[in-house]
Design a protein around this motif. Structure first.
Motif, PDB file in Angstrom:
ATOM      1  N   LEU A  32       0.857  -1.180   0.000  1.00 27.76           N
ATOM      2  CA  LEU A  32       0.000   0.000   0.000  1.00 27.76           C
ATOM      3  C   LEU A  32       0.891   1.226   0.000  1.00 27.76           C
ATOM      4  CD1 LEU A  32      -2.775   1.326   0.159  1.00 27.76           C
ATOM      5  CD2 LEU A  32      -2.646   1.141   2.646  1.00 27.76           C
ATOM      6  N   ALA A  33       1.024   1.863  -1.156  1.00 35.34           N
ATOM      7  CA  ALA A  33       1.937   2.994  -1.290  1.00 35.34           C
ATOM      8  C   ALA A  33       1.162   4.253  -1.656  1.00 35.34           C
ATOM      9  CB  ALA A  33       2.994   2.691  -2.345  1.00 35.34           C
ATOM     10  N   ILE A  34       0.772   5.013  -0.655  1.00 34.85           N
ATOM     11  CA  ILE A  34       0.070   6.271  -0.892  1.00 34.85           C
ATOM     12  C   ILE A  34       1.105   7.313  -1.312  1.00 34.85           C
ATOM     13  CG2 ILE A  34      -1.405   8.051   0.128  1.00 34.85           C
ATOM     14  CD1 ILE A  34      -2.144   5.937   2.293  1.00 34.85           C
ATOM     15  N   PRO A  35       0.923   7.980  -2.448  1.00 37.96           N
ATOM     16  CA  PRO A  35       1.885   9.018  -2.847  1.00 37.96           C
ATOM     17  C   PRO A  35       2.093  10.034  -1.730  1.00 37.96           C
ATOM     18  CG  PRO A  35       0.373   8.561  -4.640  1.00 37.96           C
ATOM     19  CD  PRO A  35      -0.149   7.808  -3.439  1.00 37.96           C
ATOM     20  N   PHE A  36       3.336  10.469  -1.542  1.00 34.47           N
ATOM     21  CA  PHE A  36       3.655  11.396  -0.454  1.00 34.47           C
ATOM     22  C   PHE A  36       2.777  12.644  -0.477  1.00 34.47           C
ATOM     23  CE2 PHE A  36       8.025   9.455  -1.188  1.00 34.47           C
ATOM     24  CZ  PHE A  36       7.882   8.535  -0.174  1.00 34.47           C
ATOM     25  N   ALA A  37       2.533  13.160  -1.674  1.00 32.90           N
ATOM     26  CA  ALA A  37       1.768  14.407  -1.804  1.00 32.90           C
ATOM     27  C   ALA A  37       0.297  14.241  -1.474  1.00 32.90           C
ATOM     28  CB  ALA A  37       1.929  14.966  -3.214  1.00 32.90           C
ATOM     29  N   GLU A  38      -0.153  12.977  -1.271  1.00 34.44           N
ATOM     30  CA  GLU A  38      -1.566  12.710  -0.962  1.00 34.44           C
ATOM     31  C   GLU A  38      -1.757  12.112   0.433  1.00 34.44           C
ATOM     32  OE1 GLU A  38      -3.059  10.171  -4.041  1.00 34.44           O
ATOM     33  OE2 GLU A  38      -2.161  11.383  -5.638  1.00 34.44           O
ATOM     34  N   ASN A  39      -0.662  11.814   1.116  1.00 36.62           N
ATOM     35  CA  ASN A  39      -0.766  11.088   2.379  1.00 36.62           C
ATOM     36  C   ASN A  39      -0.927  12.034   3.565  1.00 36.62           C
ATOM     37  OD1 ASN A  39      -0.557   9.392   4.586  1.00 36.62           O
ATOM     38  ND2 ASN A  39       1.072   8.160   3.700  1.00 36.62           N
ATOM     39  N   ASP A  40      -2.173  12.207   3.988  1.00 41.87           N
ATOM     40  CA  ASP A  40      -2.460  13.038   5.162  1.00 41.87           C
ATOM     41  C   ASP A  40      -2.877  12.183   6.355  1.00 41.87           C
ATOM     42  OD1 ASP A  40      -4.906  12.148   4.320  1.00 41.87           O
ATOM     43  OD2 ASP A  40      -5.852  14.128   4.249  1.00 41.87           O
ATOM     44  N   ARG A  41      -2.659  10.841   6.231  1.00 48.39           N
ATOM     45  CA  ARG A  41      -3.117   9.921   7.279  1.00 48.39           C
ATOM     46  C   ARG A  41      -2.031   9.550   8.282  1.00 48.39           C
ATOM     47  NH1 ARG A  41      -5.613   5.301   3.364  1.00 48.39           N
ATOM     48  NH2 ARG A  41      -5.848   6.677   1.590  1.00 48.39           N
ATOM     49  N   ASN A  42      -0.844   9.206   7.753  1.00 55.81           N
ATOM     50  CA  ASN A  42       0.197   8.643   8.604  1.00 55.81           C
ATOM     51  C   ASN A  42       1.051   9.733   9.228  1.00 55.81           C
ATOM     52  OD1 ASN A  42       0.247   6.505   5.886  1.00 55.81           O
ATOM     53  ND2 ASN A  42      -0.482   5.838   7.850  1.00 55.81           N
ATOM     54  N   CYS A  43       0.695  10.137  10.451  1.00 59.21           N
ATOM     55  CA  CYS A  43       1.435  11.224  11.100  1.00 59.21           C
ATOM     56  C   CYS A  43       1.668  10.972  12.585  1.00 59.21           C
ATOM     57  CB  CYS A  43       0.719  12.557  10.892  1.00 59.21           C
ATOM     58  SG  CYS A  43      -0.976  12.561  11.490  1.00 59.21           S
ATOM     59  N   SER A  44       1.526   9.708  13.013  1.00 61.33           N
ATOM     60  CA  SER A  44       1.744   9.406  14.427  1.00 61.33           C
ATOM     61  C   SER A  44       3.236   9.278  14.709  1.00 61.33           C
ATOM     62  CB  SER A  44       1.028   8.110  14.812  1.00 61.33           C
ATOM     63  OG  SER A  44       1.531   7.033  14.048  1.00 61.33           O
ATOM     64  N   TYR A  45       3.612   9.478  15.965  1.00 54.92           N
ATOM     65  CA  TYR A  45       5.012   9.365  16.368  1.00 54.92           C
ATOM     66  C   TYR A  45       5.067   8.792  17.776  1.00 54.92           C
ATOM     67  CZ  TYR A  45       9.765  10.605  17.728  1.00 54.92           C
ATOM     68  OH  TYR A  45      11.054  10.550  18.175  1.00 54.92           O
ATOM     69  N   ASP A  46       5.837   7.705  17.932  1.00 51.02           N
ATOM     70  CA  ASP A  46       6.018   7.071  19.233  1.00 51.02           C
ATOM     71  C   ASP A  46       7.488   7.254  19.609  1.00 51.02           C
ATOM     72  OD1 ASP A  46       6.508   5.297  21.349  1.00 51.02           O
ATOM     73  OD2 ASP A  46       5.021   3.859  20.644  1.00 51.02           O
ATOM     74  N   GLY A  47       7.761   8.240  20.440  1.00 53.99           N
ATOM     75  CA  GLY A  47       9.133   8.573  20.801  1.00 53.99           C
ATOM     76  C   GLY A  47       9.881   7.432  21.450  1.00 53.99           C
ATOM     77  N   GLU A  48       9.217   6.676  22.316  1.00 53.90           N
ATOM     78  CA  GLU A  48       9.885   5.565  22.999  1.00 53.90           C
ATOM     79  C   GLU A  48      10.255   4.467  22.008  1.00 53.90           C
ATOM     80  OE1 GLU A  48      11.509   3.170  26.062  1.00 53.90           O
ATOM     81  OE2 GLU A  48      11.214   5.318  25.752  1.00 53.90           O
ATOM     82  N   ALA A  49       9.349   4.157  21.080  1.00 52.89           N
ATOM     83  CA  ALA A  49       9.648   3.139  20.067  1.00 52.89           C
ATOM     84  C   ALA A  49      10.808   3.598  19.190  1.00 52.89           C
ATOM     85  CB  ALA A  49       8.414   2.870  19.209  1.00 52.89           C
ATOM     86  N   ALA A  50      10.833   4.880  18.838  1.00 49.86           N
ATOM     87  CA  ALA A  50      11.925   5.414  18.022  1.00 49.86           C
ATOM     88  C   ALA A  50      13.250   5.318  18.775  1.00 49.86           C
ATOM     89  CB  ALA A  50      11.628   6.856  17.637  1.00 49.86           C
ATOM     90  N   ARG A  51      13.229   5.600  20.074  1.00 48.61           N
ATOM     91  CA  ARG A  51      14.453   5.531  20.881  1.00 48.61           C
ATOM     92  C   ARG A  51      14.971   4.095  20.960  1.00 48.61           C
ATOM     93  NH1 ARG A  51      16.123   4.285  25.835  1.00 48.61           N
ATOM     94  NH2 ARG A  51      14.051   3.674  26.517  1.00 48.61           N
ATOM     95  N   LEU A  52      14.064   3.134  21.164  1.00 49.54           N
ATOM     96  CA  LEU A  52      14.471   1.732  21.251  1.00 49.54           C
ATOM     97  C   LEU A  52      15.038   1.245  19.915  1.00 49.54           C
ATOM     98  CD1 LEU A  52      11.531   0.263  23.371  1.00 49.54           C
ATOM     99  CD2 LEU A  52      13.893   0.634  24.109  1.00 49.54           C
ATOM    100  N   PHE A  53      14.409   1.649  18.812  1.00 51.18           N
ATOM    101  CA  PHE A  53      14.903   1.265  17.491  1.00 51.18           C
ATOM    102  C   PHE A  53      16.296   1.860  17.258  1.00 51.18           C
ATOM    103  CE2 PHE A  53      14.574   1.958  12.687  1.00 51.18           C
ATOM    104  CZ  PHE A  53      15.022   0.684  12.397  1.00 51.18           C
TER     105      PHE A  53
END
Length: 202
Positions: A32-53
């Motif tokens: 599922l590849a929504i073009p960047f210029a059309e993607n207004d859905r995926n904007c969540s951010y999990d700081g703890e998950a990013a830190r662990l990664f």
């Protein structure tokens, strides 16, 4: 920040510098590849998950760099790869490879043709493949007998060798466990494809 805003602001910043990049404006290697210029859905951010990664990436980079030091032939740096959000490292035999057939979801064939133009053994760490991510390894083109020789690691679904991160983290000697995986999968690729190992190994 939604991807459409990030994409737009990034291109505007590049234009302000006099740069006009030509890009394939959709995510690569996903169904599922929504073009960047059309993607207004995926904007969540999990700081703890990013830190662990990030901490996983630091440990993976440390050991992959150690493994890289054992090879003096042509090789990539240990680098963060845009496709599957993986930390990757690739060794090359020096021989031209048959043209890659393509077929990777939402990835133009020319990208795969360029990326796999020469015979290689590739390794990395990505957030998929296990509960906490996984190390992977594969050869292109895959030499006959590779799956059999690497059967302790070979995943028939993913069509590559996989070592779950948690198996490394929970082992008595994580560094040795990971190096065993990297060396075994490389050895299988190099031996079965008749690389000149004496010329490329430290």
């Amino acid at each position: 920040m939604p991807k459409l805003m990030f994409s737009g602001e990034t291109l505007e910043a590049l234009a302000a510098l006099g740069l006009k990049p030509s890009i394939h404006p959709v995510p690569n290697e996903v169904e599922l590849a929504i073009p960047f210029a059309e993607n207004d859905r995926n904007c969540s951010y999990d700081g703890e998950a990013a830190r662990l990664f990030w901490r996983q990436l630091l440990q993976a980079e440390r050991m992959m760099s150690r493994f890289r030091s054992e090879f003096v032939g042509k090789a990539s740096p240990v680098h963060f790869f845009w496709g599957a959000m993986d930390l990757a490292y690739t060794r090359f035999s020096g021989r031209v490879a048959p043209q890659h057939p393509g077929g990777v979801p939402n990835c133009p064939p020319w990208v795969m043709h360029e990326g796999y133009s020469h015979e290689l053994a590739s390794f990395g760490f990505w957030p998929g493949g296990g509960e906490e991510g996984a190390f992977y390894a594969y050869a292109y083109p895959e030499p006959p007998g590779y799956r059999e020789r690497t059967e302790a690691y070979f995943d028939k679904t993913l069509q590559e060798c996989v070592l779950p991160y948690e198996k490394v983290a929970e082992s008595a000697d994580p560094d040795a466990t990971l190096l065993d995986f990297l060396r075994a999968t490389y050895g299988a690729a190099a031996d079965l494809a008749a690389w000149d190992r004496s010329a490329v190994e430290a």
